[in-house]
Motif scaffolding. Structure first.
Motif, PDB file in Angstrom:
ATOM      1  N   ILE A   1       0.811  -1.194   0.035  1.00 50.98           N
ATOM      2  CA  ILE A   1      -0.013  -0.112  -0.021  1.00 50.98           C
ATOM      3  C   ILE A   1       0.937   1.274   0.034  1.00 50.98           C
ATOM      4  O   ILE A   1       0.590   2.152  -0.634  1.00 50.98           O
ATOM      5  CB  ILE A   1      -0.921   0.143   1.259  1.00 50.98           C
ATOM      6  N   GLN A   2       1.989   1.252   0.873  1.00 51.68           N
ATOM      7  CA  GLN A   2       2.951   2.412   0.643  1.00 51.68           C
ATOM      8  C   GLN A   2       3.466   2.585  -0.437  1.00 51.68           C
ATOM      9  O   GLN A   2       3.856   3.693  -0.889  1.00 51.68           O
ATOM     10  CB  GLN A   2       4.088   2.250   2.049  1.00 51.68           C
ATOM     11  N   TRP A   3       3.860   1.488  -1.319  1.00 47.19           N
ATOM     12  CA  TRP A   3       4.396   1.392  -2.605  1.00 47.19           C
ATOM     13  C   TRP A   3       3.477   2.168  -3.471  1.00 47.19           C
ATOM     14  O   TRP A   3       3.871   3.135  -4.315  1.00 47.19           O
ATOM     15  CB  TRP A   3       4.786   0.341  -3.039  1.00 47.19           C
ATOM     16  N   LEU A   4       2.449   1.736  -3.462  1.00 45.27           N
ATOM     17  CA  LEU A   4       1.294   2.349  -4.392  1.00 45.27           C
ATOM     18  C   LEU A   4       1.002   3.596  -4.300  1.00 45.27           C
ATOM     19  O   LEU A   4       0.914   4.528  -4.860  1.00 45.27           O
ATOM     20  CB  LEU A   4      -0.032   1.640  -4.428  1.00 45.27           C
ATOM     21  N   ASP A   5       0.953   4.266  -2.943  1.00 46.67           N
ATOM     22  CA  ASP A   5       0.873   5.640  -2.586  1.00 46.67           C
ATOM     23  C   ASP A   5       2.051   6.331  -3.213  1.00 46.67           C
ATOM     24  O   ASP A   5       1.835   7.518  -3.449  1.00 46.67           O
ATOM     25  CB  ASP A   5       0.590   5.615  -1.025  1.00 46.67           C
ATOM     26  N   ARG A   6       3.313   6.043  -2.770  1.00 45.12           N
ATOM     27  CA  ARG A   6       4.381   6.578  -3.390  1.00 45.12           C
ATOM     28  C   ARG A   6       4.474   6.835  -4.901  1.00 45.12           C
ATOM     29  O   ARG A   6       4.696   7.740  -5.700  1.00 45.12           O
ATOM     30  CB  ARG A   6       5.730   5.800  -3.131  1.00 45.12           C
ATOM     31  N   ARG A   7       3.886   5.713  -5.547  1.00 49.65           N
ATOM     32  CA  ARG A   7       3.652   5.813  -6.928  1.00 49.65           C
ATOM     33  C   ARG A   7       2.799   6.782  -7.456  1.00 49.65           C
ATOM     34  O   ARG A   7       2.785   7.626  -8.217  1.00 49.65           O
ATOM     35  CB  ARG A   7       3.290   4.594  -7.830  1.00 49.65           C
ATOM     36  N   ILE A   8       1.628   6.800  -6.720  1.00 47.35           N
ATOM     37  CA  ILE A   8       0.361   7.650  -7.000  1.00 47.35           C
ATOM     38  C   ILE A   8       0.950   9.351  -6.759  1.00 47.35           C
ATOM     39  O   ILE A   8       0.768  10.179  -7.588  1.00 47.35           O
ATOM     40  CB  ILE A   8      -0.842   7.511  -6.141  1.00 47.35           C
TER      41      ILE A   8
ATOM     42  N   LYS B   1       0.509  10.150 -17.621  1.00 43.16           N
ATOM     43  CA  LYS B   1       0.542  10.058 -16.255  1.00 43.16           C
ATOM     44  C   LYS B   1      -0.790  10.101 -15.680  1.00 43.16           C
ATOM     45  O   LYS B   1      -1.010   9.452 -14.494  1.00 43.16           O
ATOM     46  CB  LYS B   1       1.349  11.401 -15.968  1.00 43.16           C
ATOM     47  N   GLU B   2      -1.793  10.672 -16.346  1.00 38.93           N
ATOM     48  CA  GLU B   2      -3.083  10.725 -15.763  1.00 38.93           C
ATOM     49  C   GLU B   2      -3.765   9.103 -15.763  1.00 38.93           C
ATOM     50  O   GLU B   2      -4.469   8.911 -14.852  1.00 38.93           O
ATOM     51  CB  GLU B   2      -3.988  11.648 -16.519  1.00 38.93           C
ATOM     52  N   TYR B   3      -3.184   8.610 -16.993  1.00 43.16           N
ATOM     53  CA  TYR B   3      -3.682   7.225 -16.977  1.00 43.16           C
ATOM     54  C   TYR B   3      -3.096   6.198 -15.862  1.00 43.16           C
ATOM     55  O   TYR B   3      -3.639   5.529 -15.312  1.00 43.16           O
ATOM     56  CB  TYR B   3      -3.420   6.602 -18.410  1.00 43.16           C
ATOM     57  N   ASP B   4      -1.660   6.429 -15.762  1.00 45.97           N
ATOM     58  CA  ASP B   4      -0.933   5.873 -14.843  1.00 45.97           C
ATOM     59  C   ASP B   4      -1.555   5.943 -13.234  1.00 45.97           C
ATOM     60  O   ASP B   4      -1.992   4.782 -12.595  1.00 45.97           O
ATOM     61  CB  ASP B   4       0.422   6.231 -14.905  1.00 45.97           C
ATOM     62  N   ILE B   5      -1.905   7.159 -12.923  1.00 49.76           N
ATOM     63  CA  ILE B   5      -2.680   7.478 -11.802  1.00 49.76           C
ATOM     64  C   ILE B   5      -3.865   6.856 -11.584  1.00 49.76           C
ATOM     65  O   ILE B   5      -4.177   6.050 -10.413  1.00 49.76           O
ATOM     66  CB  ILE B   5      -2.827   9.034 -11.580  1.00 49.76           C
ATOM     67  N   ALA B   6      -4.837   6.770 -12.638  1.00 46.17           N
ATOM     68  CA  ALA B   6      -6.079   6.123 -12.329  1.00 46.17           C
ATOM     69  C   ALA B   6      -5.951   4.674 -12.385  1.00 46.17           C
ATOM     70  O   ALA B   6      -6.462   4.065 -11.546  1.00 46.17           O
ATOM     71  CB  ALA B   6      -6.701   6.251 -13.608  1.00 46.17           C
ATOM     72  N   ARG B   7      -4.781   4.009 -13.006  1.00 49.24           N
ATOM     73  CA  ARG B   7      -4.773   2.528 -12.740  1.00 49.24           C
ATOM     74  C   ARG B   7      -4.049   2.129 -11.439  1.00 49.24           C
ATOM     75  O   ARG B   7      -4.493   1.186 -10.762  1.00 49.24           O
ATOM     76  CB  ARG B   7      -3.741   2.109 -13.757  1.00 49.24           C
ATOM     77  N   PHE B   8      -3.104   2.931 -10.991  1.00 46.49           N
ATOM     78  CA  PHE B   8      -2.621   2.813  -9.774  1.00 46.49           C
ATOM     79  C   PHE B   8      -3.559   2.984  -8.466  1.00 46.49           C
ATOM     80  O   PHE B   8      -3.798   2.073  -7.750  1.00 46.49           O
ATOM     81  CB  PHE B   8      -1.430   3.979  -9.306  1.00 46.49           C
ATOM     82  N   GLU B   9      -4.539   3.802  -8.878  1.00 48.34           N
ATOM     83  CA  GLU B   9      -5.636   4.025  -7.844  1.00 48.34           C
ATOM     84  C   GLU B   9      -6.587   2.880  -7.750  1.00 48.34           C
ATOM     85  O   GLU B   9      -6.972   2.444  -6.745  1.00 48.34           O
ATOM     86  CB  GLU B   9      -6.445   5.362  -7.927  1.00 48.34           C
ATOM     87  N   GLU B  10      -6.830   2.398  -9.158  1.00 44.74           N
ATOM     88  CA  GLU B  10      -7.613   1.186  -9.084  1.00 44.74           C
ATOM     89  C   GLU B  10      -7.248  -0.190  -8.554  1.00 44.74           C
ATOM     90  O   GLU B  10      -7.787  -0.838  -8.008  1.00 44.74           O
ATOM     91  CB  GLU B  10      -7.746   1.091 -10.757  1.00 44.74           C
ATOM     92  N   ILE B  11      -5.787  -0.317  -8.775  1.00 48.72           N
ATOM     93  CA  ILE B  11      -5.195  -1.389  -8.303  1.00 48.72           C
ATOM     94  C   ILE B  11      -5.098  -1.348  -6.859  1.00 48.72           C
ATOM     95  O   ILE B  11      -5.332  -2.265  -5.903  1.00 48.72           O
ATOM     96  CB  ILE B  11      -3.599  -1.426  -8.619  1.00 48.72           C
ATOM     97  N   LYS B  12      -4.710  -0.003  -6.118  1.00 44.62           N
ATOM     98  CA  LYS B  12      -4.897  -0.029  -4.835  1.00 44.62           C
ATOM     99  C   LYS B  12      -6.138  -0.349  -4.179  1.00 44.62           C
ATOM    100  O   LYS B  12      -6.506  -0.961  -3.046  1.00 44.62           O
ATOM    101  CB  LYS B  12      -4.428   1.523  -4.236  1.00 44.62           C
ATOM    102  N   ALA B  13      -7.465   0.161  -4.583  1.00 37.40           N
ATOM    103  CA  ALA B  13      -8.642  -0.212  -4.268  1.00 37.40           C
ATOM    104  C   ALA B  13      -8.856  -1.544  -4.245  1.00 37.40           C
ATOM    105  O   ALA B  13      -9.585  -2.176  -3.531  1.00 37.40           O
ATOM    106  CB  ALA B  13      -9.664   0.590  -5.165  1.00 37.40           C
TER     107      ALA B  13
END
Length: 65
Positions: free
Chosen positions: A8-15, A41-53
């Protein structure tokens, strides 16, 4: 398996990193990057947030079992 809190911390850092990049190089900056780079970058953020959820949902389901 990676510790859930570490993941979770890794995903938060990527976001956070991608959001900082957008702040520094996005459409509102003095010299914005090309649109395709900003959109990536906007796409990456959306995918990282989706993965985290999904990851958090799976952890909650596992803990409830």
């Amino acid at each position: 398996m990676t510790d859930p809190q570490e993941m979770i911390q890794w995903l938060d850092r990527r976001i956070s990193s991608a959001m900082t990049w957008l702040d520094d190089h996005g459409k509102g900056s003095k010299k914005p990057r090309p649109d395709h780079e900003i959109e990536t970058k906007e796409y990456d953020i959306a995918r990282f947030e989706e993965i985290k959820a999904a990851y958090l949902k799976a952890l909650a389901k596992r803990d409830a079992a």
